[in-house]
Structure formats: C-alpha cells, structure tokens
Design a protein around this motif. Structure first.
Motif, PDB file in Angstrom:
ATOM      1  N   CYS A 118      41.678   4.673  52.705  1.00  0.00           N
ATOM      2  CA  CYS A 118      43.128   4.726  52.472  1.00  0.00           C
ATOM      3  C   CYS A 118      43.829   3.458  52.930  1.00  0.00           C
ATOM      4  CB  CYS A 118      43.723   5.938  53.185  1.00  0.00           C
ATOM      5  SG  CYS A 118      43.231   7.520  52.470  1.00  0.00           S
ATOM      6  N   GLN A 119      43.347   2.853  54.023  1.00  0.00           N
ATOM      7  CA  GLN A 119      43.961   1.618  54.506  1.00  0.00           C
ATOM      8  C   GLN A 119      43.787   0.483  53.496  1.00  0.00           C
ATOM      9  OE1 GLN A 119      42.565   0.641  58.419  1.00  0.00           O
ATOM     10  NE2 GLN A 119      43.398   2.472  59.351  1.00  0.00           N
ATOM     11  N   SER A 120      42.687   0.510  52.747  1.00  0.00           N
ATOM     12  CA  SER A 120      42.420  -0.554  51.774  1.00  0.00           C
ATOM     13  C   SER A 120      43.496  -0.626  50.694  1.00  0.00           C
ATOM     14  CB  SER A 120      41.058  -0.331  51.111  1.00  0.00           C
ATOM     15  OG  SER A 120      40.021  -0.236  52.052  1.00  0.00           O
ATOM     16  N   LEU A 121      44.031   0.534  50.335  1.00  0.00           N
ATOM     17  CA  LEU A 121      45.013   0.565  49.256  1.00  0.00           C
ATOM     18  C   LEU A 121      46.283  -0.192  49.621  1.00  0.00           C
ATOM     19  CD1 LEU A 121      44.699   4.272  48.087  1.00  0.00           C
ATOM     20  CD2 LEU A 121      43.642   2.241  47.092  1.00  0.00           C
ATOM     21  N   TYR A 122      46.515  -0.348  50.920  1.00  0.00           N
ATOM     22  CA  TYR A 122      47.719  -1.036  51.369  1.00  0.00           C
ATOM     23  C   TYR A 122      47.402  -2.379  52.023  1.00  0.00           C
ATOM     24  CZ  TYR A 122      49.281   3.684  50.519  1.00  0.00           C
ATOM     25  OH  TYR A 122      49.522   4.902  49.931  1.00  0.00           O
ATOM     26  N   GLY A 123      46.130  -2.770  51.941  1.00  0.00           N
ATOM     27  CA  GLY A 123      45.728  -4.060  52.493  1.00  0.00           C
ATOM     28  C   GLY A 123      46.167  -5.199  51.600  1.00  0.00           C
ATOM     29  N   VAL A 182      40.382  -3.826  37.171  1.00  0.00           N
ATOM     30  CA  VAL A 182      39.952  -4.140  38.531  1.00  0.00           C
ATOM     31  C   VAL A 182      38.840  -3.187  38.958  1.00  0.00           C
ATOM     32  CG1 VAL A 182      40.662  -4.268  40.955  1.00  0.00           C
ATOM     33  CG2 VAL A 182      42.232  -5.005  39.143  1.00  0.00           C
ATOM     34  N   ALA A 183      37.797  -3.756  39.545  1.00  0.00           N
ATOM     35  CA  ALA A 183      36.710  -2.962  40.119  1.00  0.00           C
ATOM     36  C   ALA A 183      36.514  -3.360  41.571  1.00  0.00           C
ATOM     37  CB  ALA A 183      35.413  -3.169  39.339  1.00  0.00           C
ATOM     38  N   VAL A 184      36.121  -2.390  42.386  1.00  0.00           N
ATOM     39  CA  VAL A 184      35.849  -2.626  43.808  1.00  0.00           C
ATOM     40  C   VAL A 184      34.401  -2.240  44.095  1.00  0.00           C
ATOM     41  CG1 VAL A 184      36.440  -1.988  46.172  1.00  0.00           C
ATOM     42  CG2 VAL A 184      38.244  -2.166  44.444  1.00  0.00           C
ATOM     43  N   LEU A 185      33.661  -3.173  44.689  1.00  0.00           N
ATOM     44  CA  LEU A 185      32.331  -2.865  45.218  1.00  0.00           C
ATOM     45  C   LEU A 185      32.459  -2.830  46.732  1.00  0.00           C
ATOM     46  CD1 LEU A 185      29.950  -5.086  43.029  1.00  0.00           C
ATOM     47  CD2 LEU A 185      30.846  -2.797  42.579  1.00  0.00           C
ATOM     48  N   ALA A 186      32.132  -1.694  47.336  1.00  0.00           N
ATOM     49  CA  ALA A 186      32.370  -1.520  48.771  1.00  0.00           C
ATOM     50  C   ALA A 186      31.160  -0.876  49.435  1.00  0.00           C
ATOM     51  CB  ALA A 186      33.605  -0.650  48.997  1.00  0.00           C
ATOM     52  N   GLY A 187      31.038  -1.126  50.751  1.00  0.00           N
ATOM     53  CA  GLY A 187      29.960  -0.497  51.499  1.00  0.00           C
ATOM     54  C   GLY A 187      30.003   1.011  51.351  1.00  0.00           C
ATOM     55  N   GLN A 188      31.208   1.561  51.505  1.00  0.00           N
ATOM     56  CA  GLN A 188      31.386   2.991  51.253  1.00  0.00           C
ATOM     57  C   GLN A 188      32.746   3.214  50.607  1.00  0.00           C
ATOM     58  OE1 GLN A 188      31.153   5.042  54.995  1.00  0.00           O
ATOM     59  NE2 GLN A 188      32.900   3.991  55.899  1.00  0.00           N
ATOM     60  N   VAL A 189      32.845   4.251  49.816  1.00  0.00           N
ATOM     61  CA  VAL A 189      34.081   4.601  49.121  1.00  0.00           C
ATOM     62  C   VAL A 189      34.463   6.010  49.536  1.00  0.00           C
ATOM     63  CG1 VAL A 189      35.183   4.992  46.890  1.00  0.00           C
ATOM     64  CG2 VAL A 189      33.538   3.129  47.149  1.00  0.00           C
ATOM     65  N   THR A 190      35.620   6.150  50.180  1.00  0.00           N
ATOM     66  CA  THR A 190      36.059   7.466  50.666  1.00  0.00           C
ATOM     67  C   THR A 190      37.336   7.938  49.975  1.00  0.00           C
ATOM     68  OG1 THR A 190      37.324   6.491  52.491  1.00  0.00           O
ATOM     69  CG2 THR A 190      35.004   7.019  52.914  1.00  0.00           C
ATOM     70  N   ILE A 191      37.826   7.186  49.008  1.00  0.00           N
ATOM     71  CA  ILE A 191      39.058   7.539  48.307  1.00  0.00           C
ATOM     72  C   ILE A 191      38.708   8.257  47.004  1.00  0.00           C
ATOM     73  CG2 ILE A 191      41.197   6.655  47.307  1.00  0.00           C
ATOM     74  CD1 ILE A 191      40.856   4.178  48.989  1.00  0.00           C
ATOM     75  N   PRO A 192      39.347   9.374  46.715  1.00  0.00           N
ATOM     76  CA  PRO A 192      39.104  10.053  45.433  1.00  0.00           C
ATOM     77  C   PRO A 192      39.440   9.142  44.251  1.00  0.00           C
ATOM     78  CG  PRO A 192      40.322  11.475  46.939  1.00  0.00           C
ATOM     79  CD  PRO A 192      40.288  10.111  47.564  1.00  0.00           C
ATOM     80  N   GLN A 193      38.671   9.291  43.203  1.00  0.00           N
ATOM     81  CA  GLN A 193      38.860   8.455  42.018  1.00  0.00           C
ATOM     82  C   GLN A 193      40.282   8.553  41.469  1.00  0.00           C
ATOM     83  OE1 GLN A 193      36.368   9.565  38.713  1.00  0.00           O
ATOM     84  NE2 GLN A 193      36.553   7.573  37.742  1.00  0.00           N
TER      85      GLN A 193
END
Length: 298
Positions: A219-224, A241-252
């Motif tokens: 959630c913090q990423s969305l406002y980073g 836009v696509a995000v590749l992340a170590g982990q994804v915890t935000i609902p699609q």
C-alpha cells in the motif's frame, strides 16, 4: 558533462551480504566513499549519489573517512568503522585540502538521489525505520539511534550544520545526512533526476509498456514517489505500466484503479526471504519471462 553516477549498493549494499553478515553496527559506507573519490580522480565535475539498497547505518561517516575526514574519540584515536563507531566520536577533522575538488580546483557538486522523506533521527529516522531491514535487533536499533543523534550533535557543534531534521537525511542509514555534512551535498528527487536524464518522456511516446520495480509492492508503494512519478508520466503518453516486485500484497483491482496494468511477484510464497535475496537475479529473470508470456505474446 563530466557527471559521475555512483551507486552505493555496488559497494555498501545488502545484495553483497549473506544473511549472517547483515549487521549495521559493522557495515560501513567506506567503499562508497572510495567510489566517489575514484570518480573525482577520473575527472568528474559532478557526482550523482544513488542511495538505494544500502546495508549500512553509519551516517555516512565511513564514506567521509574514505574522503579524508577524521573522526576521533576522546583519546584521539580513530573511531571504528560501522554504526558502532558513531557514539564514540569526539572530534571531527576536515581534510585540508578537500578531496572533492576537480582538476581546476573547484568544488565537486554532489547530489544525493533519494525518494524518501525520513529524517536522520527519531521515530521515522534511519535507525528506527530501516535498521531492522539491515539486520538490526531492537537493541541495535536503540544503539544506532543514539549514535546518529550523537553524530548530529557533533556536526552541529563542530561544523555548524543541522543534519538531524533535514527531510530525506535518513536515506541509506543516514548517508544522505553525511553527504550534506561532509560533501556539501544537496538531497534531490531520485526519480525526477533519473526520468529527466534518461529522457523518459520521449521514450514513452513510442513505447507500449514501461516496467518499474519495487522490493515490496504494498500500500505504501502506491503513494511512493517512484511509482507515482512513473505513473504520471506514463498517463501523459497512454503507456501501460507494469511492476516487477519481490512480493505483491496489493489486490489487482486496487492497483489497476490507479492505472497499473500488471504486478508480478518475483518471490514464491513459500520461499524464505534470505533465499529470495540470494537468488534475486534468477527470480527477476523468471518474473520477466512470466510477464512477457502473459502480456507480450498476445
């Protein structure tokens, strides 16, 4: 334009350490200072210091040591490298002449590329927020916090600079604060600098996708600043836009509302973090392949 980009993670980064080696009382930014020194010796007139991925909480003292600064204890002995040395500092001695001079004898401009607002000390400071990510136990965090406050106090008294409350000074375990104190650096927006220097807007005009990354897409990423900066620019050119992340915890559904089309995790759910860090390059490659199969082969 004789500008050097120094990436601190290449010399003082988490990716260089095993889980057993992560200890911010011992890790140091000395190698980062060596890179800055080498850049100046090779003719750089400006240094852009990228501070992501650090393994350190030494307030930039190690980097300053590599650039000729001396930090002495009450017995006039050099303090040890790493966060453990911070609370031992009694005297700070600047190099004469400065090592941050170009071949014309003019000062080198140093800019710290950062996209966090954390101050050096306090509840949102370098030790409290980032120390645990770098292997600090609760006891270590308290000691590092005391050390950073001690450093800030001596910088204020001996150099006449207040580094404790500068927004962004806590980046990279206080390296940003140290750069301000010992390199006369400015803290600037990393994402804005990178986007401007890479001419990203022009590139996006002919691109179908822009791919960015996060350690943890939460959630913090969305406002980073990084994600929001790229999103804002991509929306101008209608680029997906696509995000590749170590982990994804935000609902699609949540991230798609903001304009992010895809978010791909690199770490399998059942993989320990330490293993994922060791295998990060391989995992990133696998995630990129999954993204390509799902979105680019249509």
């Amino acid at each position: 334009d004789r500008t050097a980009l120094v990436e601190m993670a290449a010399a003082s980064g988490l990716e260089l350490l095993s889980a057993e080696q992560m200890n911010p009382l011992k890790t140091t930014t000395y190698g980062t200072g060596q890179l800055i020194k080498a850049a100046v010796q090779h003719g750089a007139k400006k240094v852009l210091l990228a501070v992501g991925g650090s393994a350190t909480v030494d307030g930039g003292v190690g980097a300053a040591m590599a650039l000729g600064w001396k930090f002495l204890d009450h017995k006039n002995n050099p303090v040890p490298l790493g966060g453990v040395g911070l609370e031992k500092i009694a005297r700070i001695i600047r190099p004469e002449p400065s090592l941050l001079l170009n071949r014309d004898g003019k000062p080198i401009a140093v800019e710290v590329l950062s996209d966090v607002d954390n101050p050096l000390c306090g509840y949102n400071g370098a030790a409290e927020v980032y120390g645990p990510q770098k292997g600090a136990t609760p006891q270590m965090v308290k000691r590092l916090e005391r050390g950073l406050a001690h450093l800030a106090n001596h910088v204020r008294q001996q150099l006449g600079k207040d580094i404790e409350n500068i927004p962004g000074a806590g980046a990279a375990g206080g390296l940003a604060a140290g750069a301000v104190a010992f390199m006369d650096a400015k803290i600037v927006s990393g994402i804005e600098t990178v986007m401007a220097r890479s001419n990203l807007l022009a590139e996006l005009e002919s691109a179908d996708w822009v791919i960015t990354g996060e350690g943890s897409f939460d959630c913090q990423s969305l406002y980073g600043k990084v994600i929001s900066g790229i999103l804002k620019m991509a929306q101008q050119t209608k680029t997906r836009v696509a995000v590749l992340a170590g982990q994804v915890t935000i609902p699609q559904t949540e991230y798609q509302k903001l304009g992010i089309t895809a978010a791909i995790p690199t770490k399998p759910d059942d993989m320990p973090l330490a293993e994922a860090l060791r295998e990060s390059r391989t995992l990133l490659g696998s995630a990129a392949k999954r993204f390509a199969r799902q979105y680019l082969s249509q």
